[in-house]
Design a protein around this motif. Sequence first.
Motif, PDB file in Angstrom:
ATOM      1  N   UNK A 125       6.875   6.678   9.017  1.00 12.10           N
ATOM      2  CA  UNK A 125       7.935   7.272   9.840  1.00 12.10           C
ATOM      3  C   UNK A 125       7.755   6.928  11.314  1.00 12.10           C
ATOM      4  N   UNK A 126       8.806   7.169  12.062  1.00 15.71           N
ATOM      5  CA  UNK A 126       8.837   7.001  13.521  1.00 15.71           C
ATOM      6  C   UNK A 126       8.849   5.541  13.962  1.00 15.71           C
ATOM      7  N   UNK A 127       9.218   4.637  13.066  1.00 18.59           N
ATOM      8  CA  UNK A 127       9.428   3.252  13.475  1.00 18.59           C
ATOM      9  C   UNK A 127      10.701   3.205  14.302  1.00 18.59           C
ATOM     10  N   UNK A 128      10.750   2.343  15.312  1.00 13.13           N
ATOM     11  CA  UNK A 128      11.867   2.420  16.269  1.00 13.13           C
ATOM     12  C   UNK A 128      12.894   1.297  16.168  1.00 13.13           C
ATOM     13  N   UNK A 129      12.683   0.353  15.251  1.00 17.08           N
ATOM     14  CA  UNK A 129      13.665  -0.727  15.125  1.00 17.08           C
ATOM     15  C   UNK A 129      13.646  -1.301  13.722  1.00 17.08           C
ATOM     16  N   UNK A 130      14.687  -2.018  13.399  1.00 17.10           N
ATOM     17  CA  UNK A 130      14.776  -2.669  12.092  1.00 17.10           C
ATOM     18  C   UNK A 130      13.679  -3.731  11.946  1.00 17.10           C
ATOM     19  N   UNK A 131      13.327  -4.404  13.051  1.00 14.75           N
ATOM     20  CA  UNK A 131      12.269  -5.417  12.982  1.00 14.75           C
ATOM     21  C   UNK A 131      10.920  -4.760  12.668  1.00 14.75           C
ATOM     22  N   UNK A 132      10.671  -3.571  13.220  1.00 15.08           N
ATOM     23  CA  UNK A 132       9.438  -2.852  12.882  1.00 15.08           C
ATOM     24  C   UNK A 132       9.419  -2.482  11.403  1.00 15.08           C
ATOM     25  N   UNK A 133      10.555  -2.050  10.883  1.00 15.75           N
ATOM     26  CA  UNK A 133      10.648  -1.706   9.458  1.00 15.75           C
ATOM     27  C   UNK A 133      10.352  -2.942   8.615  1.00 15.75           C
ATOM     28  N   UNK A 134      10.955  -4.086   8.957  1.00 13.33           N
ATOM     29  CA  UNK A 134      10.750  -5.311   8.179  1.00 13.33           C
ATOM     30  C   UNK A 134       9.302  -5.779   8.238  1.00 13.33           C
ATOM     31  N   UNK A 135       8.703  -5.746   9.433  1.00 13.94           N
ATOM     32  CA  UNK A 135       7.311  -6.176   9.579  1.00 13.94           C
ATOM     33  C   UNK A 135       6.376  -5.281   8.765  1.00 13.94           C
ATOM     34  N   UNK A 136       6.594  -3.969   8.853  1.00 10.77           N
ATOM     35  CA  UNK A 136       5.728  -3.041   8.135  1.00 10.77           C
ATOM     36  C   UNK A 136       5.999  -3.046   6.630  1.00 10.77           C
ATOM     37  N   UNK A 137       7.231  -3.284   6.234  1.00 10.23           N
ATOM     38  CA  UNK A 137       7.530  -3.412   4.806  1.00 10.23           C
ATOM     39  C   UNK A 137       6.725  -4.577   4.227  1.00 10.23           C
ATOM     40  N   UNK A 138       6.724  -5.694   4.929  1.00  8.86           N
ATOM     41  CA  UNK A 138       5.963  -6.867   4.481  1.00  8.86           C
ATOM     42  C   UNK A 138       4.470  -6.540   4.435  1.00  8.86           C
ATOM     43  N   UNK A 139       3.955  -5.959   5.512  1.00 10.60           N
ATOM     44  CA  UNK A 139       2.526  -5.652   5.593  1.00 10.60           C
ATOM     45  C   UNK A 139       2.075  -4.650   4.555  1.00 10.60           C
ATOM     46  N   UNK A 140       2.773  -3.505   4.469  1.00 14.54           N
ATOM     47  CA  UNK A 140       2.359  -2.463   3.518  1.00 14.54           C
ATOM     48  C   UNK A 140       2.503  -2.928   2.069  1.00 14.54           C
ATOM     49  N   UNK A 141       3.537  -3.721   1.773  1.00  8.89           N
ATOM     50  CA  UNK A 141       3.709  -4.242   0.407  1.00  8.89           C
ATOM     51  C   UNK A 141       2.518  -5.118   0.033  1.00  8.89           C
ATOM     52  N   UNK A 142       2.100  -5.999   0.939  1.00 11.02           N
ATOM     53  CA  UNK A 142       0.937  -6.853   0.681  1.00 11.02           C
ATOM     54  C   UNK A 142      -0.339  -6.033   0.560  1.00 11.02           C
ATOM     55  N   UNK A 143      -0.476  -5.012   1.399  1.00 12.60           N
ATOM     56  CA  UNK A 143      -1.659  -4.156   1.368  1.00 12.60           C
ATOM     57  C   UNK A 143      -1.764  -3.429   0.030  1.00 12.60           C
ATOM     58  N   UNK A 144      -0.660  -2.851  -0.443  1.00 12.16           N
ATOM     59  CA  UNK A 144      -0.694  -2.155  -1.741  1.00 12.16           C
ATOM     60  C   UNK A 144      -0.966  -3.122  -2.882  1.00 12.16           C
ATOM     61  N   UNK A 145      -0.473  -4.333  -2.778  1.00 15.21           N
ATOM     62  CA  UNK A 145      -0.766  -5.348  -3.795  1.00 15.21           C
ATOM     63  C   UNK A 145      -2.252  -5.701  -3.756  1.00 15.21           C
TER      64      UNK A 145
END
Length: 155
Positions: A125-145
């Motif tokens: 939560x508290x991400x401030x832009x769509x680019x932050x969401x996209x970057x973190x979606x990529x990062x967290x998805x890889x981390x969980x994998x």
Amino acid sequence: MKPEVLRIEKEINADPIKIFRAWLNAEDFALWFLSGEGIEIESVIMDPRPGGKFIINMELDGKILPHEGEYITIDEPNKLVFTWRSHATDNKDTLVTITFEEIKDIISKSGKVGKQKTLVTLVHEELTSEIQVKMHNHGWTNILEGLDQWINSGK
């Protein structure tokens, strides 16, 4: 701007306690917490208690990228809540909540019981832009994998 929320779910073939503890042991954490290609873990320091701090130094192309935060809730094996701050959040605190929900065994007609599974749900939560969401979606998805692969490699 309205804060953005990212939600990622992953089923992992392991019990919730094992998965939960992997988030709080710095030595193990450094083996699986990889957010993308070319990114390495330079060092991890953790004080896993409410109010304790952590710092994860990721390395990309020879540059150290610090990621830091503070543990808010440590409810083993159910929930982990911490702040998260990095270059990718414009060095502002955001909030990450991870829940670990045991998936009950389903017994087939033949009487076979499947492997124990856990549904890991990560909400950032508290991400401030769509680019932050996209970057973190990529990062967290890889981390969980990476967590799934590490847990199921017999470590």
